[in-house]
Design an enzyme around this catalytic site. Structure first.
Site, short mmCIF file in Angstrom:
data_model
loop_
_atom_site.label_atom_id
_atom_site.label_comp_id
_atom_site.label_asym_id
_atom_site.label_seq_id
_atom_site.Cartn_x
_atom_site.Cartn_y
_atom_site.Cartn_z
CE LYS A 272 -1.98 3.08 1.80
NZ LYS A 272 -1.78 4.47 1.31
CD GLU B 288 12.97 1.00 9.83
OE1 GLU B 288 13.39 1.99 10.46
OE2 GLU B 288 13.57 -0.08 9.76
CB CYS C 38 13.23 9.04 8.16
SG CYS C 38 14.32 7.94 7.27
CD GLU D 19 9.85 13.35 11.09
OE1 GLU D 19 8.68 12.95 11.21
OE2 GLU D 19 10.76 12.67 10.60
P1 NAD Z 1 2.36 8.85 7.04
O1 NAD Z 1 2.49 8.18 8.35
O2 NAD Z 1 1.35 9.94 6.90
O3 NAD Z 1 1.98 7.80 5.90
C1 NAD Z 1 2.77 6.67 5.62
C2 NAD Z 1 1.91 5.61 4.97
O4 NAD Z 1 0.91 5.19 5.90
C3 NAD Z 1 1.14 6.07 3.74
O5 NAD Z 1 1.08 5.02 2.80
C4 NAD Z 1 -0.25 6.35 4.28
O6 NAD Z 1 -1.25 6.23 3.29
C5 NAD Z 1 -0.38 5.25 5.31
N1 NAD Z 1 -1.34 5.51 6.41
C6 NAD Z 1 -1.73 6.69 6.92
N2 NAD Z 1 -2.61 6.49 7.93
C7 NAD Z 1 -2.75 5.15 8.06
C8 NAD Z 1 -3.50 4.32 8.94
N3 NAD Z 1 -4.29 4.83 9.90
N4 NAD Z 1 -3.40 2.98 8.81
C9 NAD Z 1 -2.58 2.44 7.87
N5 NAD Z 1 -1.85 3.17 7.00
C10 NAD Z 1 -1.94 4.52 7.10
O7 NAD Z 1 3.81 9.34 6.64
P2 NAD Z 1 4.25 10.18 5.38
O8 NAD Z 1 3.78 11.60 5.59
O9 NAD Z 1 3.84 9.47 4.13
O10 NAD Z 1 5.86 10.10 5.49
C11 NAD Z 1 6.60 10.96 6.29
C12 NAD Z 1 6.99 10.28 7.59
O11 NAD Z 1 7.66 9.05 7.32
C13 NAD Z 1 7.98 11.10 8.40
O12 NAD Z 1 7.62 11.08 9.75
C14 NAD Z 1 9.30 10.35 8.19
O13 NAD Z 1 10.23 10.55 9.23
C15 NAD Z 1 8.83 8.95 8.11
N6 NAD Z 1 9.84 8.11 7.44
C16 NAD Z 1 10.55 7.23 8.19
C17 NAD Z 1 11.54 6.45 7.59
C18 NAD Z 1 12.36 5.47 8.39
O14 NAD Z 1 12.98 4.62 7.78
N7 NAD Z 1 12.41 5.56 9.70
C19 NAD Z 1 11.78 6.57 6.23
C20 NAD Z 1 11.03 7.49 5.49
C21 NAD Z 1 10.05 8.25 6.11
#
Ligand code: NAD
Length: 486
Positions: free
Chosen positions: A180, A255, A289, A390
Site C-alpha cells: 500500500k 520505521e 527520516c 519533526e
Molecule cells: P504517514 O504516516 O502519513 O503515511 C505513511 C503511509 O501510511 C502512507 O502510505 C499512508 O497512506 C499510510 N497511512 C496513513 N494512515 C494510516 C493508517 N491509519 N493505517 C494504515 N496506514 C496509514 O507518513 P508520510 O507523511 O507518508 O511520510 C513521512 C513520515 O515518514 C515522516 O515522519 C518520516 O520521518 C517517516 N519516514 C521514516 C523512515 C524510516 O525509515 N524511519 C523513512 C522514510 C520516512
C-alpha cells in the site's frame, strides 16, 4: 523515456495478477513542482482489500510459489532487479513528477531499488537455518518460514527505496505481499507491480493496493488475513498501526520519524562538516527520516562555523527538479509546505532568530510549485516546538553545547532516536559519544551514508525492528524448531 500523463483513465491497481479499476472512487496525483495534475488513481474499498488478501493467500499456498527453493526465489528477485534497471528512466521520472525530488536523486533511488533486490537475492540463497546443540538422543534444528501474507505500507519521501526494502526481503522469505504505497506517490509501486508480473512472479504474490491510508491502509492492517505489517511513515501513524497489531497479536516492523542531532566539535574538519550538515538537512528538501535537523556546535567555534554554514547554504540552487544543477526541488505537497510554514511561524512566535530563509522563494518560475527556501534558525530554547518535533522539511535548528556531557544530555533529550552525526578529529571521543547517543545509526565524519548490508532502524519512538542486512530478511520469517528422534 518521457512519461506522458494519461489523464483520460485513472490508473488501475494490481490484485491477483489483474489490473483492477474502480469507476467512481479515484484520487489525484499532483506535481508539486508545478501544481499540475499528474494522474488520477483508483482507490480501493473494503471489498478490494478483501479481494487482495484472498488472492495473496491463494497464491502463497499454491505449490507454484510455496515449493520454490531459495535459489529459485533468488533468480526471480534478480529478474525483477533487471526489470527495474530496464525501466530506470521511467521510474525516476514518475517519482520526480509525484514527489518533486531532483532528477539525480530520483535516478540514484532507482539504482538503490534494483541493488536491494539483488542483495536480498544473495541473502536468500546463502543464509541458512541452524542445527542446534542436542541435549539428548535427537537431532534438533531451526528453520525459518514465511508468515504468509504481509502488508507493506510506505511513505512518499523515498518510495522506490522503501518499497524495495520491504518487498524484496518479504518475497525472498517466501511471503505474498500487499503493498500500500502513499497516496502521494502511487505510481512507482504500480510500476514495480508491472515489472514483477513481467518478470514471471506468480499472480497474487505481489499486489499493489492504492488509496488513502486512513481507509485502505487501516483496513489492510485490521484484516484478519494479514499476518505481519511492515510500515514506514510518521510516528503518529505507526502508533495507530501498533495498537491494531497488538489487538491482533501480529508482529509489526515500524520505521518512523526522527529529529536527528548533528554534532560538530571544535576540532572537526570544518569544511567537511559544513558539507555534511548541508547535505544532511537540505538534500531532498529535508524530507528525509534521517535529516540532521538539530545542529549542535561546540560553543568555542559556534559563531564562525554558523556564519560559514549560512553563507554556503545561501548558495544552494533551488529550482525545478529536472533543471540542470538543481540541488533542491519543491516540498512534496502543498499541504506539507503549509505545515512547514506553520512550524517556522511557531519558532518566530517563540522568539527565534531566522539566519536564512524562513519563506518561499521569490523567483517567478517557482511561484506555481510548493517550494520553500533552505532555512536556518538560531536562538532557540531546548523546549521550542521546532527543536522537539519533526518538521520533515528544509529547516535546521542551531544549538550550542559546552562539552561531551552537555552534548549527550541535549542530543538524547528527544523522543526520537533514528540517527546522529558526529564531526571530530578525535576518534576516541567519536567512539565514546557514538556509544552514548540513543540512535539506531551514528555517522562519524560522514552523514547519510547508507548501505543495504547494514541494519537500519530506530531507538525510542523512531521505530521497532531493523530493516536491511540479514536481519531485514528475518523480519519476514518466523522460526520453527524441528526434532528428529534418533
Ligand atoms: P504517514 O504516516 O502519513 O503515511 C505513511 C503511509 O501510511 C502512507 O502510505 C499512508 O497512506 C499510510 N497511512 C496513513 N494512515 C494510516 C493508517 N491509519 N493505517 C494504515 N496506514 C496509514 O507518513 P508520510 O507523511 O507518508 O511520510 C513521512 C513520515 O515518514 C515522516 O515522519 C518520516 O520521518 C517517516 N519516514 C521514516 C523512515 C524510516 O525509515 N524511519 C523513512 C522514510 C520516512
Amino acid at each position: 523515456m518521457p512519461v506522458t500523463p494519461d489523464l483520460t483513465q485513472p490508473k488501475p491497481m494490481l490484485i491477483g495478477g489483474e489490473w483492477v479499476r474502480t469507476t467512481d472512487a479515484t484520487f489525484e496525483s499532483i506535481n508539486p513542482a508545478t501544481g499540475a495534475l499528474n494522474f488520477r488513481i483508483c482507490a480501493a474499498d473494503d471489498s478490494l482489500v478483501d479481494h487482495a488478501v484472498g488472492s495473496a493467500w491463494a497464491a502463497v499456498r499454491n505449490p507454484v510459489w510455496r515449493d520454490q527453493l531459495p535459489h529459485q526465489r533468488a533468480a526471480m528477485l534478480r529478474r525483477i532487479a533487471d526489470g527495474i534497471d530496464a525501466s530506470a528512466e521511467k521510474m525516476a521520472r514518475l517519482q520526480m513528477l509525484e514527489n518533486g525530488k531532483v532528477w539525480a536523486e530520483c535516478k540514484a533511488q532507482v539504482a538503490s531499488a534494483s541493488a536491494t533486490f539483488r542483495y536480498f537475492a544473495a541473502v536468500c540463497e546463502t543464509v541458512s537455518g541452524e542445527v542446534t546443540p542436542s541435549r539428548g538422543n535427537y537431532l534438533s534444528m531451526t528453520k525459518y518460514e514465511p508468515y504468509g501474507v504481509v502488508a507493506a505500507i510506505t511513505p512518499w519521501n523515498s518510495p522506490m527505496t522503501m518499497e524495495a526494502q520491504k518487498v524484496a526481503p518479504a518475497l525472498a522469505a517466501g511471503n505474498a505481499v500487499i503493498l500500500k504505497p502513499s497516496e502521494v506517490t502511487s505510481s512507482t509501486a504500480l510500476e514495480l507491480g508491472r515489472i514483477a508480473l513481467e518478470a514471471g512472479l506468480a499472480p497474487g504474490i505481489l499486489n499493489v493496493l492504492t488509496g488513502l491510508g486512513t481507509t485502505v491502509g487501516k483496513r489492510l492492517v485490521e484484516h484478519p488475513g494479514v499476518r505481519m505489517v511492515s510500515f514506514t511513515g510518521g510516528t503518529a501513524t505507526g502508533r495507530v498501526i501498533a495498537h491494531i497489531a497488538a489487538e491482533k497479536l501480529i508482529p509489526v516492523a515500524l520505521e518512523l520519524g526522527g529529529k536527528s542531532p548533528h554534532v560538530v566539535f571544535a576540532d572537526a574538519d570544518q569544511e567537511a562538516a559544513i558539507d555534511g550538515v548541508i547535505g544532511g538537512i537540505f538534500e531532498g528538501s529535508g524530507q528525509s527520516c534521517v535529516a540532521g535537523s538539530r545542529l549542535y556546535v561546540q560553543k568555542s567555534i559556534a559563531q564562525s562555523f554558523v556564519e560559514k554554514l549560512v553563507s554556503r547554504a545561501s548558495r544552494l540552487r533551488i529550482a525545478l527538479p529536472d533543471s540542470q544543477g538543481a540541488q533542491m526541488g519543491p516540498i512534496a505537497t502543498f499541504a506539507h509546505r503549509s505545515r512547514i510554514e506553520a512550524m517556522v511561524d511557531s519558532a518566530r512566535a517563540e522568539g527565534c532568530e531566522v539566519l536564512l530563509g524562513g519563506h518561499r522563494p521569490d523567483h517567478e518560475s517557482l511561484a506555481a510549485g510548493a517550494y520553500y527556501l533552505p532555512t536556518i534558525l538560531a536562538g532557540l530554547k531546548p523546549d521550542a516546538r521546532v527543536v522537539r518535533e519533526e518538521i520533515f522539511g528544509p529547516v535546521l535548528c542551531v544549538l550550542e553545547f559546552e562539552d561531551e556531557d552537555d552534548l549527550v544530555q541535549q542530543a538524547n533529550d528527544s523522543v526520537y532516536g533514528l540517527a546522529a552525526g558526529i564531526w571530530t578529529a578525535d576518534y576516541k571521543r567519536a567512539w565514546r559519544v557514538a556509544s552514548r547517543l540513543e540512535a539506531g545509526t551514528v555517522w562519524i565524519n560522514t552523514y547519510k551514508q547508507l548501505s543495504i548490508s547494514s541494519s537500519f532502524g530506530g531507538f525510542k519512538e523512531s521505530g521497532i525492528g531493523r530493516e536491511k542486512g540479514v536481519s531485514g530478511l528475518r523480519l519476514y520469517q518466523q522460526a520453527k524448531s524441528i526434532y528428529f528422534g534418533m
